[in-house]
Design a protein around this motif. Structure first.
Motif, short mmCIF file in Angstrom:
data_model
loop_
_atom_site.label_atom_id
_atom_site.label_comp_id
_atom_site.label_asym_id
_atom_site.label_seq_id
_atom_site.Cartn_x
_atom_site.Cartn_y
_atom_site.Cartn_z
N ASN A 73 0.79 -1.23 0.00
CA ASN A 73 0.00 0.00 0.00
C ASN A 73 0.82 1.27 0.00
O ASN A 73 0.26 2.37 -0.15
N PHE A 74 2.13 1.17 0.17
CA PHE A 74 2.91 2.39 0.40
C PHE A 74 4.14 2.50 -0.50
O PHE A 74 4.96 3.40 -0.31
N LEU A 75 4.24 1.62 -1.50
CA LEU A 75 5.42 1.60 -2.35
C LEU A 75 5.06 1.60 -3.82
O LEU A 75 3.92 1.35 -4.20
N GLN A 76 6.06 1.89 -4.64
CA GLN A 76 5.89 1.90 -6.08
C GLN A 76 6.75 0.81 -6.71
O GLN A 76 7.80 0.43 -6.17
N LYS A 77 6.32 0.33 -7.86
CA LYS A 77 7.07 -0.71 -8.56
C LYS A 77 8.51 -0.29 -8.78
O LYS A 77 8.77 0.83 -9.21
N PRO A 209 0.95 8.75 9.81
CA PRO A 209 0.64 9.80 8.84
C PRO A 209 1.63 9.84 7.68
O PRO A 209 1.25 10.08 6.53
N LYS A 210 2.92 9.60 7.96
CA LYS A 210 3.93 9.59 6.90
C LYS A 210 3.63 8.50 5.89
O LYS A 210 3.75 8.71 4.66
N ALA A 211 3.24 7.33 6.37
CA ALA A 211 2.92 6.23 5.47
C ALA A 211 1.67 6.55 4.64
O ALA A 211 1.60 6.21 3.45
N TRP A 212 0.69 7.21 5.25
CA TRP A 212 -0.52 7.57 4.49
C TRP A 212 -0.18 8.57 3.39
O TRP A 212 -0.82 8.57 2.32
N THR A 217 0.81 8.06 -3.54
CA THR A 217 1.55 7.86 -4.79
C THR A 217 1.91 6.40 -5.04
O THR A 217 2.54 6.08 -6.05
N ALA A 218 1.55 5.51 -4.13
CA ALA A 218 1.85 4.09 -4.31
C ALA A 218 1.07 3.54 -5.50
O ALA A 218 -0.08 3.93 -5.73
N ASN A 219 1.70 2.64 -6.26
CA ASN A 219 1.04 2.16 -7.47
C ASN A 219 1.08 0.64 -7.64
O ASN A 219 0.87 0.14 -8.75
N LEU A 220 1.35 -0.08 -6.57
CA LEU A 220 1.31 -1.53 -6.67
C LEU A 220 -0.14 -2.00 -6.69
O LEU A 220 -1.01 -1.37 -6.08
N LEU A 227 -5.67 -0.57 1.82
CA LEU A 227 -5.89 -0.05 3.17
C LEU A 227 -6.65 1.27 3.19
O LEU A 227 -7.23 1.64 4.21
N GLY A 228 -6.64 1.98 2.07
CA GLY A 228 -7.43 3.21 2.01
C GLY A 228 -8.92 2.93 2.19
O GLY A 228 -9.64 3.71 2.83
N LYS A 229 -9.39 1.81 1.65
CA LYS A 229 -10.79 1.43 1.82
C LYS A 229 -11.10 1.17 3.30
O LYS A 229 -12.15 1.57 3.81
#
Length: 383
Positions: A73-77, A209-212, A217-220, A227-229
């Motif tokens: 939920n917090f990382l990009q490819k 909050p930093k992770a949110w 911008t996370a795109n996996l 987790l946003g849901k």
């Protein structure tokens, strides 16, 4: 005698009668006002247990599902991540990260040894371009009984400034203090069948909050594990998908029991059980696998020398109906693990040690004085 098994595993763990009774209630509608009240109280208790002011998200998954959600939920490819690997579960998180095409760098230690915080520090300090986006660490490595130095590793991450710290606290939440807000931990995952004292089926993720911010911008790929849901639903005392209603009934009762015992008392109890188990093993001439300074409060791994670990487990189960965990991967058959997590008392631990002594005697192991294990454990409990 049937129905007398004592679970001394690192999960699933024993379930209190109060929790079982709560789970036996007739289910209710999960979109009802009555359920919303339950969800509100559950969230408040979860925040208390996690030592955070930010809502903890509850998912219908195992601990592995909670960790996977915490990673994706917090990382990009292609993001560069450091993964601490000193046991089966550290290795698993590296595999999960690789499955989502993250750029994984492992920081490894021998199984049974703790991760070295200075290795994380060196990698993070050398990253002048801030390419490292996350550090993934198993706090309590269940496969070996090692408690990694999360606080020191987290300090190195905080000095880096950019990277998130993602923590497997599956067998440390509810057994060891994990002050999420005080330390500034970003993502902390855990599972219900451990310190929560309920059956498997629920996973929990605490998010900073930093992770949110990183979530934006996370795109996996994600859907059920988005987790946003869950965040939006939790704010409304609801859930995005159908929850295991009766398991939530049990969770609420277990959390109420934990509040009654007191958070610090819970941690102290687990520490005493750990000390007693390790003292007993040593008094019996057995080798504890993890070093004293990095012993997990959830499970003690023991390496016998002149008797087979699987013979010990088999005899304990058949003769005394006590379930011990075995070794995993290359440690299978070489160690056995005594869980002292969740709804475990001093009486339970003394019972296990006494049965272990009888088992060792039956298997022809004589490198101990009868009663020495029980006496060593009793000495810990007397202080």
């Amino acid at each position: 005698m049937q129905d007398k098994q004592l679970l001394t595993l690192p999960g699933p763990t024993p379930v209190p009668a109060r929790v079982l009774q709560a789970m036996g209630k007739h289910p209710i509608g999960h979109r009802s006002g009555d359920y919303s009240k339950i969800q509100e109280e559950v969230t408040e208790h979860l925040n208390w247990l996690h030592q955070t002011e930010h809502n903890v998200q509850a998912l219908t998954v195992s601990g592995t599902g909670a960790m996977e959600a915490g990673i994706i939920n917090f990382l990009q490819k292609g993001d560069r991540v450091l993964v601490g690997c000193n046991g089966k579960f550290g290795d698993r998180w590296a595999e999960v990260a690789e499955a989502y095409d993250l750029n994984v760098e492992k920081i490894e230690a021998e199984w049974g040894k703790p991760l070295d915080p200075s290795e994380f520090q060196a990698k993070l300090e050398a990253d002048s371009e801030k390419q490292i986006k996350a550090v993934i660490v198993t706090h309590s490595e269940t496969s070996t009984g090692v408690l990694n130095d999360l606080e020191s590793i987290n300090k190195a991450v905080k000095n880096h400034g950019e990277a998130l710290i993602i923590v497997d606290a599956v067998t440390s939440i509810g057994a060891t203090s994990v002050p999420i807000d005080e330390w500034g931990l970003d993502v902390v995952a855990s599972g219900s069948q451990k310190g929560y004292m309920i059956p498997p089926g629920l996973g929990f993720v605490a998010v900073s909050p930093k992770a949110w911010e990183a979530y934006k911008t996370a795109n996996l790929p994600r859907y059920y594990l988005d987790l946003g849901k869950y965040r939006k639903s939790t704010e409304k005392n609801s859930t995005p998908f159908t929850p295991p209603i009766n398991l939530v009934f049990g969770l609420l009762e277990a959390l109420r029991m934990m509040r009654e015992e007191g958070r610090d008392n819970i941690f102290t109890r687990h520490q005493r059980l750990t000390q007693a188990t390790r003292a007993a093993a040593k008094a019996l001439g057995l080798t504890t696998f993890a070093p004293d300074g990095n012993a997990s409060n959830a499970v003690t791994a023991v390496m016998p020398s002149t008797v087979e670990a699987e013979q010990i487990r088999s005899t304990m189960n058949k003769k005394f109906n006590i379930a011990l965990a075995g070794g995993q991967n290359h440690l299978k058959g070489k160690i056995f693990r005594i869980g002292h997590l969740g709804f475990i008392s001093e009486r339970d631990t003394l019972t296990v040690i006494a049965a272990l002594e009888a088992t060792l005697k039956e298997l022809g192991y004589s490198n101990f004085t009868p009663g020495s294990g029980v006496n060593a454990a009793a000495e810990v409990f007397a202080n």
